[in-house]
Design a protein around this motif. Sequence first.
Motif, mmCIF file in Angstrom:
data_model
loop_
_atom_site.group_PDB
_atom_site.id
_atom_site.type_symbol
_atom_site.label_atom_id
_atom_site.label_comp_id
_atom_site.label_asym_id
_atom_site.label_seq_id
_atom_site.Cartn_x
_atom_site.Cartn_y
_atom_site.Cartn_z
ATOM 1 N N PRO A 107 51.245 38.768 36.827
ATOM 2 C CA PRO A 107 50.852 37.668 35.933
ATOM 3 C C PRO A 107 51.417 36.331 36.387
ATOM 4 N N THR A 108 50.698 35.281 36.045
ATOM 5 C CA THR A 108 51.137 33.914 36.370
ATOM 6 C C THR A 108 51.537 33.154 35.117
ATOM 7 N N ASN A 109 51.664 33.891 33.999
ATOM 8 C CA ASN A 109 51.982 33.273 32.700
ATOM 9 C C ASN A 109 50.938 32.247 32.292
ATOM 10 N N SER A 110 49.702 32.548 32.617
ATOM 11 C CA SER A 110 48.595 31.659 32.300
ATOM 12 C C SER A 110 47.580 32.410 31.444
ATOM 13 N N PRO A 111 46.872 31.719 30.549
ATOM 14 C CA PRO A 111 45.827 32.381 29.753
ATOM 15 C C PRO A 111 44.746 33.033 30.612
ATOM 16 N N THR A 112 44.637 32.581 31.855
ATOM 17 C CA THR A 112 43.608 33.157 32.725
ATOM 18 C C THR A 112 43.951 34.590 33.133
#
Length: 385
Positions: A107-112
């Motif tokens: 994860p990139t800690n983004s909503p995407t």
Amino acid sequence: MEDHASHMAIFLSRASNPAAALGELIGETAGPIGSAPDLSLLILPTAFADSIDHCTKAAQVLLQPSNLVVMTAETIPGIAVGGGSFPTSAMLCAASTGVSSLWLPPPTNSPTDRQAWEKLLRESGENYPEVRNPTAILLSLSNQVFEDEFASVWGTIYSSGDLLSLSFEPGDRPRVASVLGETVREGAILIIFWSEKSISFATATPAQQGLIPVGDPMTVTRADGVSIFELGGVPAAVALMRTVIDNGIPDDALELSDLMIGVPTDPYSADYRDGPFSIHPITDLVISDESICSADSFDVGDVIQFMRYSPLSILRPDSEVHDGLLVTRRWQRSDARNAFETRATSSEAETAAVRLVADRIKHFPAGSSESSSLTSALIRMGSGS
């Protein structure tokens, strides 16, 4: 969809080098499974990590599976006090069952992140529109937050599909996996079974794990979180040592990793010495305050039963273990002398249960985002319960 769960099988090799192990496993697969299985999950011991690329290519050429996942992890057929160590390889194969294997990036800690996971899941299910709730195994090389976030997405799309998350953290033991021919060291690999009865998960019993009760049940009379200070008014460490001495367990062969704590699931039963139990590891024995530490919390009034691994009970597992994969949780210890070792019986080990050691086991039942943390789990091949 027709259920082809009977065409799943798992095989074991104790060869001491990767080429020999792979040759044995592929040879075993050719009989009951045949060529080109829908899934081949090859689990290699960490000692073979440098050979994962070669094993992946060889398995792809010789088996030609629709889905090939190769990973390194601790695998042992059983645990016995005083046994010797040797590497064990295992292969799970499924034929004529719809399967998908996906790599999930970290994860990139983004909503995407959620959008990308949802897209992968929906695209994978397009070929199996009649299956509303598949079952999946998440082989995670990331942290617990990643697993929980993905489980939430899974439950949103498949509201009744079980998910079992097995975590393999890097730490001081190299973790590496291969999916779709690509080597990965982070993120997770998701294996989806597109049949609602092809695979199921259950809590493994003490007998299936090779555990036998030692001594008498005791009541926790003082505890704080994961620390147990008193059992029946006696310092917990003293109670443990008395149990060891009174039951003739040899001190020279005993380590904390040989002992577990069993908590009866029905403490009000008239006779609960034989279970059923939930199993909890003993992570430390603190001499300064004579306490016992576990990986899990305890409350005053809990009834516990000390247990030990026995080579006699693991050598003859029931058919459910032979038809599936037994997963045991690893726990960390600061004292290197008490580090959990992958040991196995030196005789008749081929009849023992295939065991995979993971760092964390979490079961998300029926699409729930609320998980139960397990010390061990049984992955059953065949009709679900």
